[in-house]
Motif scaffolding. Sequence first.
Motif, mmCIF file in Angstrom:
data_model
loop_
_atom_site.group_PDB
_atom_site.id
_atom_site.type_symbol
_atom_site.label_atom_id
_atom_site.label_comp_id
_atom_site.label_asym_id
_atom_site.label_seq_id
_atom_site.Cartn_x
_atom_site.Cartn_y
_atom_site.Cartn_z
ATOM 1 N N ASP A 187 0.797 -1.219 0.000
ATOM 2 C CA ASP A 187 0.000 0.000 0.000
ATOM 3 C C ASP A 187 0.833 1.275 0.000
ATOM 4 O OD1 ASP A 187 0.878 -0.706 2.533
ATOM 5 O OD2 ASP A 187 -0.906 0.047 3.564
ATOM 6 N N SER A 188 2.118 1.184 0.296
ATOM 7 C CA SER A 188 2.975 2.366 0.319
ATOM 8 C C SER A 188 3.551 2.636 -1.056
ATOM 9 C CB SER A 188 4.118 2.174 1.328
ATOM 10 O OG SER A 188 5.138 3.143 1.123
ATOM 11 N N ARG A 189 3.340 3.831 -1.552
ATOM 12 C CA ARG A 189 3.918 4.198 -2.842
ATOM 13 C C ARG A 189 5.422 4.320 -2.747
ATOM 14 N NH1 ARG A 189 2.655 8.885 -6.221
ATOM 15 N NH2 ARG A 189 3.977 7.640 -7.582
ATOM 16 N N PHE A 190 5.926 4.766 -1.601
ATOM 17 C CA PHE A 190 7.363 4.940 -1.434
ATOM 18 C C PHE A 190 8.072 3.587 -1.437
ATOM 19 C CE2 PHE A 190 11.140 6.399 1.159
ATOM 20 C CZ PHE A 190 11.620 7.285 0.211
ATOM 21 N N ALA A 191 7.517 2.607 -0.711
ATOM 22 C CA ALA A 191 8.090 1.266 -0.716
ATOM 23 C C ALA A 191 7.980 0.647 -2.107
ATOM 24 C CB ALA A 191 7.392 0.389 0.316
ATOM 25 N N ASP A 223 2.801 -7.461 1.823
ATOM 26 C CA ASP A 223 2.911 -6.633 3.023
ATOM 27 C C ASP A 223 1.876 -7.124 4.030
ATOM 28 O OD1 ASP A 223 3.632 -4.536 4.728
ATOM 29 O OD2 ASP A 223 2.155 -3.178 3.846
ATOM 30 N N LEU A 224 2.252 -7.170 5.298
ATOM 31 C CA LEU A 224 1.348 -7.760 6.282
ATOM 32 C C LEU A 224 0.250 -6.810 6.746
ATOM 33 C CD1 LEU A 224 3.820 -9.851 8.490
ATOM 34 C CD2 LEU A 224 2.575 -10.506 6.404
ATOM 35 N N GLY A 225 0.464 -5.516 6.639
ATOM 36 C CA GLY A 225 -0.563 -4.559 7.049
ATOM 37 C C GLY A 225 -1.143 -3.852 5.843
ATOM 38 N N LEU A 226 -2.397 -4.179 5.495
ATOM 39 C CA LEU A 226 -3.022 -3.626 4.295
ATOM 40 C C LEU A 226 -4.343 -2.941 4.653
ATOM 41 C CD1 LEU A 226 -2.181 -6.686 2.075
ATOM 42 C CD2 LEU A 226 -1.288 -4.368 1.723
ATOM 43 N N PRO A 227 -4.846 -2.058 3.793
ATOM 44 C CA PRO A 227 -6.045 -1.286 4.144
ATOM 45 C C PRO A 227 -7.274 -2.135 4.425
ATOM 46 C CG PRO A 227 -4.950 -0.333 2.246
ATOM 47 C CD PRO A 227 -4.279 -1.636 2.504
ATOM 48 N N ASP A 228 -7.391 -3.305 3.766
ATOM 49 C CA ASP A 228 -8.597 -4.116 3.934
ATOM 50 C C ASP A 228 -8.337 -5.437 4.654
ATOM 51 O OD1 ASP A 228 -7.073 -4.991 1.808
ATOM 52 O OD2 ASP A 228 -8.774 -5.481 0.510
ATOM 53 N N GLY A 229 -7.258 -5.509 5.409
ATOM 54 C CA GLY A 229 -7.030 -6.713 6.206
ATOM 55 C C GLY A 229 -5.567 -7.058 6.344
ATOM 56 N N GLY A 280 6.951 -9.479 12.345
ATOM 57 C CA GLY A 280 6.372 -9.865 11.058
ATOM 58 C C GLY A 280 6.932 -11.152 10.507
ATOM 59 N N ARG A 281 8.224 -11.409 10.685
ATOM 60 C CA ARG A 281 8.831 -12.614 10.133
ATOM 61 C C ARG A 281 8.137 -13.872 10.650
ATOM 62 N NH1 ARG A 281 13.669 -13.818 7.790
ATOM 63 N NH2 ARG A 281 14.351 -11.653 8.142
ATOM 64 N N GLN A 299 -7.074 3.134 13.216
ATOM 65 C CA GLN A 299 -5.938 3.672 13.950
ATOM 66 C C GLN A 299 -4.772 2.681 13.948
ATOM 67 O OE1 GLN A 299 -6.793 4.636 18.014
ATOM 68 N NE2 GLN A 299 -4.716 5.288 18.483
ATOM 69 N N ILE A 300 -5.079 1.406 14.123
ATOM 70 C CA ILE A 300 -4.028 0.383 14.110
ATOM 71 C C ILE A 300 -3.393 0.304 12.730
ATOM 72 C CG2 ILE A 300 -3.592 -2.097 14.298
ATOM 73 C CD1 ILE A 300 -5.778 -2.162 16.467
ATOM 74 N N TYR A 301 -4.238 0.346 11.684
ATOM 75 C CA TYR A 301 -3.694 0.327 10.312
ATOM 76 C C TYR A 301 -2.830 1.559 10.066
ATOM 77 C CZ TYR A 301 -3.340 1.211 5.376
ATOM 78 O OH TYR A 301 -2.844 1.530 4.141
ATOM 79 N N LEU A 302 -3.333 2.742 10.442
ATOM 80 C CA LEU A 302 -2.592 3.989 10.246
ATOM 81 C C LEU A 302 -1.235 3.916 10.928
ATOM 82 C CD1 LEU A 302 -2.362 7.051 9.520
ATOM 83 C CD2 LEU A 302 -3.522 7.515 11.694
ATOM 84 N N SER A 303 -1.215 3.404 12.146
ATOM 85 C CA SER A 303 0.032 3.312 12.893
ATOM 86 C C SER A 303 1.047 2.440 12.147
ATOM 87 C CB SER A 303 -0.228 2.744 14.284
ATOM 88 O OG SER A 303 0.983 2.505 14.972
#
Length: 250
Positions: A40-44, A83-89, A117-118, A190-194
């Motif tokens: 979800d990150s454009r920079f990554a 990526d493990l943290g995504l906007p929809d799950g 995460g690993r 909030q958890i996703y944003l963090s």
Amino acid sequence: MPNHLAVELPDMQRLDPRHPMADLSQSLPLRGVTILAVEDSRFASEALRLMCRRLGARLRRAETLQAARSHLKLYRPTVVLVDLGLPDGRGEALIREIVTKGPGGPIVLGTSGDITGRASALAAGADGFLEKPLESIAAFQNTLIRHLPDETARLDASLDPPLQPDNLALRDDFARAAALIEAGTDAETQIYLSGFLTGVARHAHDAALAEAAECVGNAPLSGRLDQLRQMLAGRLANPSIAFGTNAAKA
């Protein structure tokens, strides 16, 4: 913003033969490899694009689980980076879906800036893991080739050329985080944003923002979000901060 897009890689620029990566530019060790980045990150994603361009791989991107599932119904990538943290799950859900389809599927690698995460990705069935920030071409290739059938020579990480992702991609990530805050943040968001902003800030070597974003995941909404809102506003208003020049002090 579209859920996914195909990134067509331009031809490699020819490097000076004395450059430590000159042999890599000529051999293109990952030529023929197609990578789907569920990120979800454009920079990554921009960092991944640069690494794939150097190595000869083709990159496609999906920003959400839904977009990734749609893509996998039509295409068969060689490698899926999740990526493990995504906007929809959570990315672990997608990893389990892919690996439970049995042999013959893509290589699946989890990725996260979270130190836990690993273990989480491997427990879900991932073949391997890439830790963020994604900055080393050698580490990226060496992780992939361990799982590819035709293993190529490994690279010396000390010879990595510097990666310089597009700063506009970083600014877009900051703007996305700011918009999430302004739209109203429930506990789940909030958890996703963090997680999202912590990863982006670490990739940009913005220690102050990374610390503030990480705290938001475990703190009451109002005070911490106000601090984060102000920090993001400053980075968006001042390019020297937004693009990392003074980020560690801001």
